[in-house]
Design a protein around this motif. Structure first.
Motif, PDB file in Angstrom:
ATOM      1  N   ALA A 183       0.809  -1.226   0.000  1.00 33.38           N
ATOM      2  CA  ALA A 183       0.000   0.000   0.000  1.00 33.38           C
ATOM      3  C   ALA A 183       0.835   1.265   0.000  1.00 33.38           C
ATOM      4  O   ALA A 183       0.296   2.359   0.239  1.00 33.38           O
ATOM      5  N   THR A 184       2.122   1.143  -0.298  1.00 33.33           N
ATOM      6  CA  THR A 184       2.998   2.312  -0.245  1.00 33.33           C
ATOM      7  C   THR A 184       2.543   3.408  -1.198  1.00 33.33           C
ATOM      8  O   THR A 184       2.459   4.593  -0.826  1.00 33.33           O
ATOM      9  N   GLU A 185       2.229   3.034  -2.437  1.00 35.11           N
ATOM     10  CA  GLU A 185       1.831   4.038  -3.431  1.00 35.11           C
ATOM     11  C   GLU A 185       0.475   4.653  -3.098  1.00 35.11           C
ATOM     12  O   GLU A 185       0.234   5.831  -3.360  1.00 35.11           O
ATOM     13  N   LEU A 186      -0.424   3.861  -2.509  1.00 37.60           N
ATOM     14  CA  LEU A 186      -1.723   4.407  -2.114  1.00 37.60           C
ATOM     15  C   LEU A 186      -1.548   5.455  -1.026  1.00 37.60           C
ATOM     16  O   LEU A 186      -2.186   6.518  -1.069  1.00 37.60           O
ATOM     17  N   MET A 187      -0.661   5.194  -0.071  1.00 41.73           N
ATOM     18  CA  MET A 187      -0.426   6.169   0.995  1.00 41.73           C
ATOM     19  C   MET A 187       0.222   7.434   0.440  1.00 41.73           C
ATOM     20  O   MET A 187      -0.098   8.549   0.873  1.00 41.73           O
ATOM     21  N   ARG A 188       1.117   7.265  -0.538  1.00 39.86           N
ATOM     22  CA  ARG A 188       1.742   8.440  -1.162  1.00 39.86           C
ATOM     23  C   ARG A 188       0.711   9.248  -1.940  1.00 39.86           C
ATOM     24  O   ARG A 188       0.730  10.482  -1.922  1.00 39.86           O
ATOM     25  N   ALA A 189      -0.192   8.558  -2.633  1.00 34.80           N
ATOM     26  CA  ALA A 189      -1.227   9.258  -3.393  1.00 34.80           C
ATOM     27  C   ALA A 189      -2.131  10.054  -2.458  1.00 34.80           C
ATOM     28  O   ALA A 189      -2.509  11.195  -2.761  1.00 34.80           O
ATOM     29  N   VAL A 235      -7.922  -0.566  12.345  1.00 34.37           N
ATOM     30  CA  VAL A 235      -7.886   0.476  13.372  1.00 34.37           C
ATOM     31  C   VAL A 235      -7.720  -0.125  14.761  1.00 34.37           C
ATOM     32  O   VAL A 235      -7.353   0.576  15.701  1.00 34.37           O
ATOM     33  N   PHE A 236      -7.986  -1.432  14.915  1.00 27.63           N
ATOM     34  CA  PHE A 236      -7.800  -2.096  16.202  1.00 27.63           C
ATOM     35  C   PHE A 236      -6.407  -2.696  16.343  1.00 27.63           C
ATOM     36  O   PHE A 236      -6.120  -3.396  17.320  1.00 27.63           O
ATOM     37  N   GLY A 237      -5.541  -2.439  15.351  1.00 33.43           N
ATOM     38  CA  GLY A 237      -4.168  -2.911  15.430  1.00 33.43           C
ATOM     39  C   GLY A 237      -3.975  -4.365  15.070  1.00 33.43           C
ATOM     40  O   GLY A 237      -2.993  -4.985  15.484  1.00 33.43           O
ATOM     41  N   VAL A 238      -4.890  -4.945  14.283  1.00 28.89           N
ATOM     42  CA  VAL A 238      -4.775  -6.347  13.880  1.00 28.89           C
ATOM     43  C   VAL A 238      -4.512  -6.411  12.377  1.00 28.89           C
ATOM     44  O   VAL A 238      -4.886  -5.517  11.616  1.00 28.89           O
ATOM     45  N   ASP A 239      -3.874  -7.509  11.972  1.00 26.84           N
ATOM     46  CA  ASP A 239      -3.495  -7.665  10.567  1.00 26.84           C
ATOM     47  C   ASP A 239      -4.594  -8.275   9.714  1.00 26.84           C
ATOM     48  O   ASP A 239      -4.783  -7.887   8.563  1.00 26.84           O
ATOM     49  N   GLY A 240      -5.291  -9.285  10.251  1.00 26.77           N
ATOM     50  CA  GLY A 240      -6.249 -10.004   9.425  1.00 26.77           C
ATOM     51  C   GLY A 240      -7.455 -10.467  10.216  1.00 26.77           C
ATOM     52  O   GLY A 240      -7.471 -10.451  11.449  1.00 26.77           O
ATOM     53  N   ILE A 295      -2.041  -1.148   8.188  1.00 24.46           N
ATOM     54  CA  ILE A 295      -0.972  -0.903   7.223  1.00 24.46           C
ATOM     55  C   ILE A 295       0.313  -0.653   8.000  1.00 24.46           C
ATOM     56  O   ILE A 295       0.418   0.340   8.732  1.00 24.46           O
ATOM     57  N   VAL A 296       1.286  -1.568   7.869  1.00 28.20           N
ATOM     58  CA  VAL A 296       2.509  -1.489   8.674  1.00 28.20           C
ATOM     59  C   VAL A 296       3.727  -1.723   7.784  1.00 28.20           C
ATOM     60  O   VAL A 296       3.642  -2.402   6.749  1.00 28.20           O
ATOM     61  N   PRO A 297       4.876  -1.176   8.162  1.00 25.69           N
ATOM     62  CA  PRO A 297       6.109  -1.428   7.406  1.00 25.69           C
ATOM     63  C   PRO A 297       6.527  -2.894   7.548  1.00 25.69           C
ATOM     64  O   PRO A 297       6.616  -3.427   8.650  1.00 25.69           O
ATOM     65  N   LYS A 298       6.816  -3.528   6.401  1.00 25.08           N
ATOM     66  CA  LYS A 298       7.258  -4.927   6.391  1.00 25.08           C
ATOM     67  C   LYS A 298       8.282  -5.133   5.281  1.00 25.08           C
ATOM     68  O   LYS A 298       8.290  -4.387   4.292  1.00 25.08           O
ATOM     69  N   ALA A 325      12.990  -4.604   0.193  1.00 23.68           N
ATOM     70  CA  ALA A 325      12.814  -3.233   0.671  1.00 23.68           C
ATOM     71  C   ALA A 325      11.767  -3.229   1.778  1.00 23.68           C
ATOM     72  O   ALA A 325      11.019  -4.194   1.962  1.00 23.68           O
ATOM     73  N   VAL A 326      11.735  -2.127   2.513  1.00 23.11           N
ATOM     74  CA  VAL A 326      10.700  -1.951   3.537  1.00 23.11           C
ATOM     75  C   VAL A 326       9.544  -1.181   2.902  1.00 23.11           C
ATOM     76  O   VAL A 326       9.715  -0.049   2.455  1.00 23.11           O
ATOM     77  N   ARG A 327       8.366  -1.818   2.861  1.00 23.47           N
ATOM     78  CA  ARG A 327       7.189  -1.221   2.227  1.00 23.47           C
ATOM     79  C   ARG A 327       6.007  -1.224   3.206  1.00 23.47           C
ATOM     80  O   ARG A 327       5.996  -1.954   4.197  1.00 23.47           O
ATOM     81  N   GLN A 328       5.003  -0.405   2.911  1.00 26.89           N
ATOM     82  CA  GLN A 328       3.782  -0.349   3.718  1.00 26.89           C
ATOM     83  C   GLN A 328       2.839  -1.452   3.224  1.00 26.89           C
ATOM     84  O   GLN A 328       2.280  -1.360   2.129  1.00 26.89           O
ATOM     85  N   VAL A 329       2.656  -2.477   4.027  1.00 25.43           N
ATOM     86  CA  VAL A 329       1.923  -3.673   3.597  1.00 25.43           C
ATOM     87  C   VAL A 329       0.606  -3.780   4.360  1.00 25.43           C
ATOM     88  O   VAL A 329       0.541  -3.482   5.561  1.00 25.43           O
TER      89      VAL A 329
END
Length: 474
Positions: free
Chosen positions: A281-287, A397-402, A420-423, A432-436
């Motif tokens: 989601a890196t590009e979505l966050m940049r957009a 928003v509750f801090g869970v991945d799935g 969305i967290v850096p992974k 690379a480290v991306r927003q996943v």
């Protein structure tokens, strides 16, 4: 001559058949205006204020706070006419006053007396009234005698008796929390709220109940049931020799009861399946950052995800469907009414954004903000909580991945979005480290097969990874 008119609990719409009285807004003997809200009720859909279509003096109220009334049951009676004045005799709000009010209504009907014409339309529209909304009158509370000062060290029910009553209301987040405290004999003035500016939350009341139980004090009782002592069984209940387990009992009614019924029905009737995928989601966050840097209204992330959902549903309309079990048909819908899960103090609710497919990111952001604020304040109408065709659940928003969402019956699918967290991510052949983010789709296997569901989810992931893909559908 003043006539007594009976106002019954109106049909609140959306198939609701009953409501629980949360708080009376008027007292017996108080003067009310046409369309003035007189009671706050909670239904399985929302908490709303009910306006009265008559103007006059309240002569009786039917039902205590916390009790449930069916639609069509008497709510209150109002004396209207020239002789209805605030200085008239005040009726007892209990059974005697109710019977007297009924007797006056029956007498007027038997003598053929002409009923005064109310200024309102008589059609109670919850949240809107029956005509132009008048200025709300200041509530007139009857003067109550000052209680006698208790003896030093006196106590009631194991709790200290207050010797002075501070003026002003105690700041409580909702009437439901106030009612929970009242039904369990918790003095709100003895609590320190953990909310903003000392606001008392439900968690504060529940903590006080647990603390009282641990000290060997009064055990929390079931809301709506009087405390009759350890040996007094409830009227009409079978006597059981087995002890009831301790703890706090919360009835499944109102919003929580409706959610429980809907989730149970979904699991019982819908053969669901879930697929998921990780996306960069890196590009979505940049957009989104670039859009908000342009100086216009800020765009929320959930609005961008909603815009992606509507574009994906245009490509895979099978997921914007419902199943007609009686006709054994899949009904494909031509409008996208997008629901989104919102956690509130009253429980989980799903407000619906109407015609989401026709809104841009800015319009979606504004509507999400409006509905979220209304949900937290308990002001959502039944119409704003029903009619969804697809649901977006941002549990990140509750801090869970799935998660594996439960479909909001009678819809056919729900998209879940994790945090969305850096992974670590392989990007252009290098680590690379991306927003996943993890995306999950739960779908009704009756409306489509895995190929359609997988195609929908893959398209959503492609738009998240490369927002330019979305431009081809605009």
């Amino acid at each position: 001559m003043a006539q007594v008119l009976e106002f019954k609990l109106p049909d609140l719409g959306e198939g609701l058949t009953e409501a629980e009285i949360v708080r009376w807004l008027v007292e017996v003997g108080e003067v009310v205006a046409v369309d003035q809200p007189v009671v706050e009720v909670e239904t399985a859909k929302a908490m709303v204020e009910v306006p009265c279509p008559y103007g006059g003096v309240v002569t009786a109220r039917f039902g205590e706070e916390g009790s449930e009334l069916p639609v069509g049951a008497p709510l209150l009676t109002v004396a209207v006419g020239e002789q209805a004045a605030p200085g008239g005799p005040e009726r007892d709000p209990g059974t005697g006053g109710a019977e007297a009010a009924r007797a006056e209504t029956t007498k007027a009907a038997a003598t053929g007396a002409e009923q005064p014409k109310a200024e309102g339309s008589g059609n109670v529209l919850v949240g809107y009234g029956t005509s132009e909304a008048p200025a709300r009158r200041r509530r007139v509370r009857p003067v109550r005698p000052e209680p006698a000062a208790p003896q030093a060290g006196a106590a009631a029910n194991g709790r200290p008796v207050r010797t002075a009553e501070p003026e002003g209301p105690v700041p409580v987040i909702s009437p439901l929390v106030r009612r929970l405290a009242r039904q369990n004999d918790v003095d709100l003035r003895e609590l320190t709220g953990s909310g903003p500016d000392g606001l008392i939350l439900r968690a504060d009341v529940e903590y006080a109940l647990r603390a009282a139980t641990a000290r060997g004090g009064r055990t929390a009782v079931q809301p709506g049931v009087a405390d009759q002592g350890p040996s007094a069984p409830r009227a009409g209940s079978p006597v059981s020799s087995a002890p009831r387990p301790g703890g706090i009992r919360t009835p499944l009614k109102g919003v929580r009861g409706a959610v429980a019924d809907k989730l149970s029905r979904s699991r019982r009737e819908i053969p669901d399946a879930t697929c998921w995928v990780d996306a960069d989601a890196t590009e979505l966050m940049r957009a989104r950052t670039a859009m908000n840097a342009s100086g216009g209204p800020r765009i929320s992330l959930v609005a961008l995800l909603a815009r992606i959902c509507t574009a994906a549903l245009a490509r895979f309309p099978e997921l914007n469907s419902t199943v007609d079990t009686q006709a054994r048909e899949v009904v494909q819908l031509d409008h996208v009414h997008l629901g989104f899960a919102a956690q509130t103090d009253r429980g989980l609710v799903v407000p619906v954004v109407r015609d989401a497919h026709a809104r841009d990111a800015e319009g979606l952001t504004a509507e999400f903000a409006r509905l979220t604020e209304a949900a937290r304040a308990g002001r959502l109408t039944p119409g704003e909580l029903t009619g969804g065709t697809f649901t977006l659940n941002n549990y990140g928003v509750f801090g869970v991945d799935g998660s594996t969402p439960i479909i909001n019956h009678p819809e056919a699918a729900m998209l879940g979005v994790g945090r969305i967290v850096p992974k670590p991510w392989v990007y252009e052949g290098e680590l690379a480290v991306r927003q996943v983010v993890q995306l999950s789709l739960t779908f009704d296997h009756r409306v489509c097969d895995g190929g359609t569901a997988g195609g929908f989810l893959r398209y959503v992931a492609d738009c998240v990874e490369q927002p330019a893909v979305l431009l081809r559908t605009l």
